[in-house]
Motif scaffolding. Structure first.
Motif, PDB file in Angstrom:
ATOM      1  N   GLY A   1      95.927  31.131  55.856  1.00 34.28           N
ATOM      2  CA  GLY A   1      95.114  30.900  54.671  1.00 34.28           C
ATOM      3  C   GLY A   1      94.736  32.188  53.968  1.00 34.28           C
ATOM      4  O   GLY A   1      94.736  33.276  54.549  1.00 34.28           O
ATOM      5  N   HIS A   2      94.391  32.042  52.706  1.00 31.24           N
ATOM      6  CA  HIS A   2      93.955  33.187  51.905  1.00 31.24           C
ATOM      7  C   HIS A   2      92.479  33.486  52.152  1.00 31.24           C
ATOM      8  O   HIS A   2      91.748  32.687  52.743  1.00 31.24           O
ATOM      9  N   GLY A   3      92.051  34.660  51.719  1.00 31.45           N
ATOM     10  CA  GLY A   3      90.662  35.048  51.851  1.00 31.45           C
ATOM     11  C   GLY A   3      90.271  35.533  53.230  1.00 31.45           C
ATOM     12  O   GLY A   3      89.096  35.497  53.593  1.00 31.45           O
ATOM     13  N   ARG A   4      91.227  36.064  54.014  1.00 31.43           N
ATOM     14  CA  ARG A   4      90.935  36.424  55.399  1.00 31.43           C
ATOM     15  C   ARG A   4      91.018  37.931  55.660  1.00 31.43           C
ATOM     16  O   ARG A   4      91.276  38.369  56.769  1.00 31.43           O
ATOM     17  N   ILE A   5      90.752  38.718  54.645  1.00 26.50           N
ATOM     18  CA  ILE A   5      90.833  40.170  54.813  1.00 26.50           C
ATOM     19  C   ILE A   5      89.843  40.666  55.865  1.00 26.50           C
ATOM     20  O   ILE A   5      90.138  41.594  56.635  1.00 26.50           O
ATOM     21  N   ALA A   6      88.664  40.055  55.948  1.00 25.94           N
ATOM     22  CA  ALA A   6      87.685  40.480  56.945  1.00 25.94           C
ATOM     23  C   ALA A   6      88.185  40.183  58.356  1.00 25.94           C
ATOM     24  O   ALA A   6      87.922  40.957  59.293  1.00 25.94           O
ATOM     25  N   ASP A   7      88.911  39.081  58.539  1.00 24.65           N
ATOM     26  CA  ASP A   7      89.474  38.760  59.849  1.00 24.65           C
ATOM     27  C   ASP A   7      90.530  39.783  60.249  1.00 24.65           C
ATOM     28  O   ASP A   7      90.625  40.177  61.420  1.00 24.65           O
ATOM     29  N   GLU A   8      91.344  40.210  59.288  1.00 26.43           N
ATOM     30  CA  GLU A   8      92.366  41.226  59.587  1.00 26.43           C
ATOM     31  C   GLU A   8      91.703  42.539  59.973  1.00 26.43           C
ATOM     32  O   GLU A   8      92.122  43.215  60.918  1.00 26.43           O
ATOM     33  N   ALA A   9      90.647  42.900  59.249  1.00 26.67           N
ATOM     34  CA  ALA A   9      89.911  44.120  59.581  1.00 26.67           C
ATOM     35  C   ALA A   9      89.304  44.033  60.971  1.00 26.67           C
ATOM     36  O   ALA A   9      89.376  44.987  61.762  1.00 26.67           O
ATOM     37  N   ARG A  10      88.729  42.893  61.284  1.00 29.68           N
ATOM     38  CA  ARG A  10      88.110  42.701  62.592  1.00 29.68           C
ATOM     39  C   ARG A  10      89.147  42.819  63.710  1.00 29.68           C
ATOM     40  O   ARG A  10      88.885  43.400  64.770  1.00 29.68           O
ATOM     41  N   ALA A  11      90.353  42.291  63.482  1.00 34.17           N
ATOM     42  CA  ALA A  11      91.409  42.360  64.495  1.00 34.17           C
ATOM     43  C   ALA A  11      91.846  43.799  64.744  1.00 34.17           C
ATOM     44  O   ALA A  11      92.138  44.182  65.885  1.00 34.17           O
ATOM     45  N   LEU A  12      91.887  44.610  63.705  1.00 31.70           N
ATOM     46  CA  LEU A  12      92.270  46.010  63.878  1.00 31.70           C
ATOM     47  C   LEU A  12      91.202  46.777  64.654  1.00 31.70           C
ATOM     48  O   LEU A  12      91.518  47.616  65.501  1.00 31.70           O
ATOM     49  N   VAL A  13      89.938  46.494  64.376  1.00 27.02           N
ATOM     50  CA  VAL A  13      88.864  47.143  65.125  1.00 27.02           C
ATOM     51  C   VAL A  13      88.893  46.688  66.578  1.00 27.02           C
ATOM     52  O   VAL A  13      88.718  47.498  67.506  1.00 27.02           O
TER      53      VAL A  13
ATOM     54  N   PRO B   1      88.314  50.469  36.110  1.00 24.04           N
ATOM     55  CA  PRO B   1      87.888  49.072  36.044  1.00 24.04           C
ATOM     56  C   PRO B   1      86.797  48.805  37.073  1.00 24.04           C
ATOM     57  O   PRO B   1      86.856  49.286  38.203  1.00 24.04           O
ATOM     58  N   ALA B   2      85.809  48.031  36.675  1.00 20.00           N
ATOM     59  CA  ALA B   2      84.679  47.753  37.548  1.00 20.00           C
ATOM     60  C   ALA B   2      85.040  46.647  38.527  1.00 20.00           C
ATOM     61  O   ALA B   2      84.671  45.486  38.361  1.00 20.00           O
ATOM     62  N   ASP B   3      85.801  47.022  39.552  1.00 23.80           N
ATOM     63  CA  ASP B   3      86.212  46.120  40.632  1.00 23.80           C
ATOM     64  C   ASP B   3      85.540  46.622  41.906  1.00 23.80           C
ATOM     65  O   ASP B   3      86.067  47.517  42.585  1.00 23.80           O
ATOM     66  N   VAL B   4      84.405  46.060  42.221  1.00 22.91           N
ATOM     67  CA  VAL B   4      83.613  46.556  43.336  1.00 22.91           C
ATOM     68  C   VAL B   4      83.060  45.390  44.151  1.00 22.91           C
ATOM     69  O   VAL B   4      82.966  44.260  43.667  1.00 22.91           O
ATOM     70  N   VAL B   5      82.694  45.711  45.394  1.00 27.93           N
ATOM     71  CA  VAL B   5      82.068  44.738  46.280  1.00 27.93           C
ATOM     72  C   VAL B   5      80.792  45.359  46.842  1.00 27.93           C
ATOM     73  O   VAL B   5      80.781  46.540  47.214  1.00 27.93           O
ATOM     74  N   LEU B   6      79.725  44.580  46.877  1.00 27.22           N
ATOM     75  CA  LEU B   6      78.463  45.018  47.454  1.00 27.22           C
ATOM     76  C   LEU B   6      78.235  44.283  48.769  1.00 27.22           C
ATOM     77  O   LEU B   6      78.450  43.064  48.850  1.00 27.22           O
ATOM     78  N   TYR B   7      77.786  45.046  49.763  1.00 26.42           N
ATOM     79  CA  TYR B   7      77.532  44.490  51.090  1.00 26.42           C
ATOM     80  C   TYR B   7      76.086  44.733  51.496  1.00 26.42           C
ATOM     81  O   TYR B   7      75.465  45.710  51.047  1.00 26.42           O
ATOM     82  N   PRO B   8      75.545  43.906  52.385  1.00 28.90           N
ATOM     83  CA  PRO B   8      74.151  44.073  52.811  1.00 28.90           C
ATOM     84  C   PRO B   8      73.943  45.219  53.795  1.00 28.90           C
ATOM     85  O   PRO B   8      72.799  45.608  54.057  1.00 28.90           O
ATOM     86  N   ALA B   9      75.028  45.753  54.365  1.00 23.94           N
ATOM     87  CA  ALA B   9      74.936  46.859  55.327  1.00 23.94           C
ATOM     88  C   ALA B   9      76.233  47.646  55.257  1.00 23.94           C
ATOM     89  O   ALA B   9      77.143  47.326  54.479  1.00 23.94           O
ATOM     90  N   ASP B  10      76.346  48.674  56.072  1.00 16.44           N
ATOM     91  CA  ASP B  10      77.501  49.570  56.038  1.00 16.44           C
ATOM     92  C   ASP B  10      78.621  49.017  56.930  1.00 16.44           C
ATOM     93  O   ASP B  10      78.483  48.994  58.160  1.00 16.44           O
TER      94      ASP B  10
ATOM     95  N   ASP C   1      81.985  43.531  60.915  1.00 17.53           N
ATOM     96  CA  ASP C   1      81.695  42.134  60.578  1.00 17.53           C
ATOM     97  C   ASP C   1      81.015  42.005  59.222  1.00 17.53           C
ATOM     98  O   ASP C   1      81.042  40.923  58.616  1.00 17.53           O
ATOM     99  N   VAL C   2      80.428  43.075  58.736  1.00 18.80           N
ATOM    100  CA  VAL C   2      79.775  43.055  57.423  1.00 18.80           C
ATOM    101  C   VAL C   2      80.773  42.682  56.325  1.00 18.80           C
ATOM    102  O   VAL C   2      80.406  42.051  55.323  1.00 18.80           O
TER     103      VAL C   2
END
Length: 365
Positions: free
Chosen positions: A291-303, A334-343, A349-350
């Motif tokens: 499925g799409h939208g799983r970039i955080a899962d890929e990042a988590r797997a690498l960590v 271009p203003a392509d940014v993401v804001l997160y609640p923590a670092d 997992d953030v």
């Protein structure tokens, strides 16, 4: 959905590089500004460039091409996850109608996968009957893409029955001629490869990037590091190798054994790449069965495999954008940014919990 473009003051930390940050940045008329234009709505959080999925397939489903409605939803899922730039590593449909759509990420296309008949997933690739067609085909796909060509380097040859296993698709001479044809068109070449036997020919041909790379040996990893060839290990996809092996066990035991071996060493593989200095990029391989939208899962797997979270975040943002020639958080970009609640460099997992996603100055709601 998105709001209309407006002016925001993003109060940081604003992470402009792996070890660079400032206190705030403004979004104005869809662009980034580092001076106050006035009249800004304030948003607070850890500010990063939009994430980059280096191996994604918008327009591709489990059975092949999908219609526009499904493709648009795939793009929207990636965007909501904070992925604002995608390298579409092969798609059977032309998605240029999504260009400029504020509910879709920017897409860098690689044309259509190039493979041999019955030597890849059905309805995915452009299949060439004769290997001698490869140079012309790669030149054509270079013209259709956005500076990239996607080649299928190896796949199982089911016609060999119980002896079937992963095998290279292209002779070295045709492969080298094809890469040269793509380069002559100003395109870079990335290659799907699982098999060890394919790697030496890919290096000899001068390919620019490796997808999966699960068959790479220590020598191959050293060669990639020396040549500056990055690898996109697609951890979410490789996590399926165990089930793929089980499905093929009765008919293709050699193939199944190899897939199990690659599955077992998948985390060691990416640690070896990282430790050798190979640039490891994030690619979900979304489309098809993932499925799409799983970039955080890929990042988590690498960590989880042992790559430091700070390095994974860099690979998903500044490093990937530099490699693709796209700006990060700089004046006028271009203003392509993401804001997160923590670092997320401290807690990966953030990345799964963006506070706000801004695409071309429009806030994704």
């Amino acid at each position: 959905m998105t709001r209309a473009a407006q002016t925001y003051q993003l109060t940081g930390p604003v992470l402009t590089g792996p070890e660079q940050e400032c206190g705030r940045v403004w979004v104005h008329h869809g662009r980034l500004r580092f001076t106050d234009p006035g009249g800004a709505e304030k948003l607070a959080g850890w500010v990063l460039p939009g994430l980059v999925d280096m191996h994604c397939h918008i327009g591709l489903g489990s059975s092949g091409p999908v219609d526009r409605e499904v493709a648009a939803e795939q793009a929207a899922q990636d965007l909501r996850a904070g992925t604002l730039l995608v390298r579409d590593a092969g798609s059977p449909v032309d998605t240029r109608w999504l260009d400029g759509n504020p509910d879709a990420p920017h897409i860098i296309r690689a044309g259509r996968h190039l493979a041999r008949p019955k030597r890849y997933l059905r309805n995915y690739a452009r299949e060439l009957d004769d290997v001698a067609e490869l140079p012309d085909a790669m030149g054509q796909e270079a013209a259709r893409g956005d500076g990239w060509v996607k080649l299928v380097g190896d796949w199982i040859d089911r016609a060999r029955g119980e002896q079937a296993d992963l095998e290279p698709l292209w002779p070295r001479d045709e492969l080298a001629a094809g890469v040269a044809a793509a380069h002559a068109r100003g395109a870079r070449v990335t290659v799907h490869t699982f098999a060890t036997e394919t790697m030496n020919d890919l290096f000899a041909a001068g390919v620019d990037c490796i997808e999966h790379g699960t068959g790479m040996t220590a020598e191959h990893i050293e060669r990639a590091a020396a040549a500056g060839i990055p690898v996109v290990p697609t951890m979410l996809q490789v996590a399926n190798f165990g089930s793929i092996a089980a499905q093929g066990e009765s008919k293709f035991p050699q193939f199944a054994a190899r897939m199990r071996q690659m599955f077992a060493r998948r985390e060691q593989h990416v640690r070896d790449l990282h430790d050798a200095g190979v640039q490891v990029f994030l690619g979900t391989d979304a489309g098809g069965t993932i499925g799409h939208g799983r970039i955080a899962d890929e990042a988590r797997a690498l960590v989880a495999a042992g790559i430091p979270a700070a390095d994974v975040v860099a690979s998903a943002t500044w490093s990937a954008r530099d490699y693709l020639g796209r700006p990060g958080l700089v004046e006028g970009a271009p203003a392509d940014v993401v804001l997160y609640p923590a670092d997320p460099r401290v807690d990966i997992d953030v990345l799964a919990h963006p506070r706000a996603v801004i695409r071309a100055g429009r806030r994704i709601v």
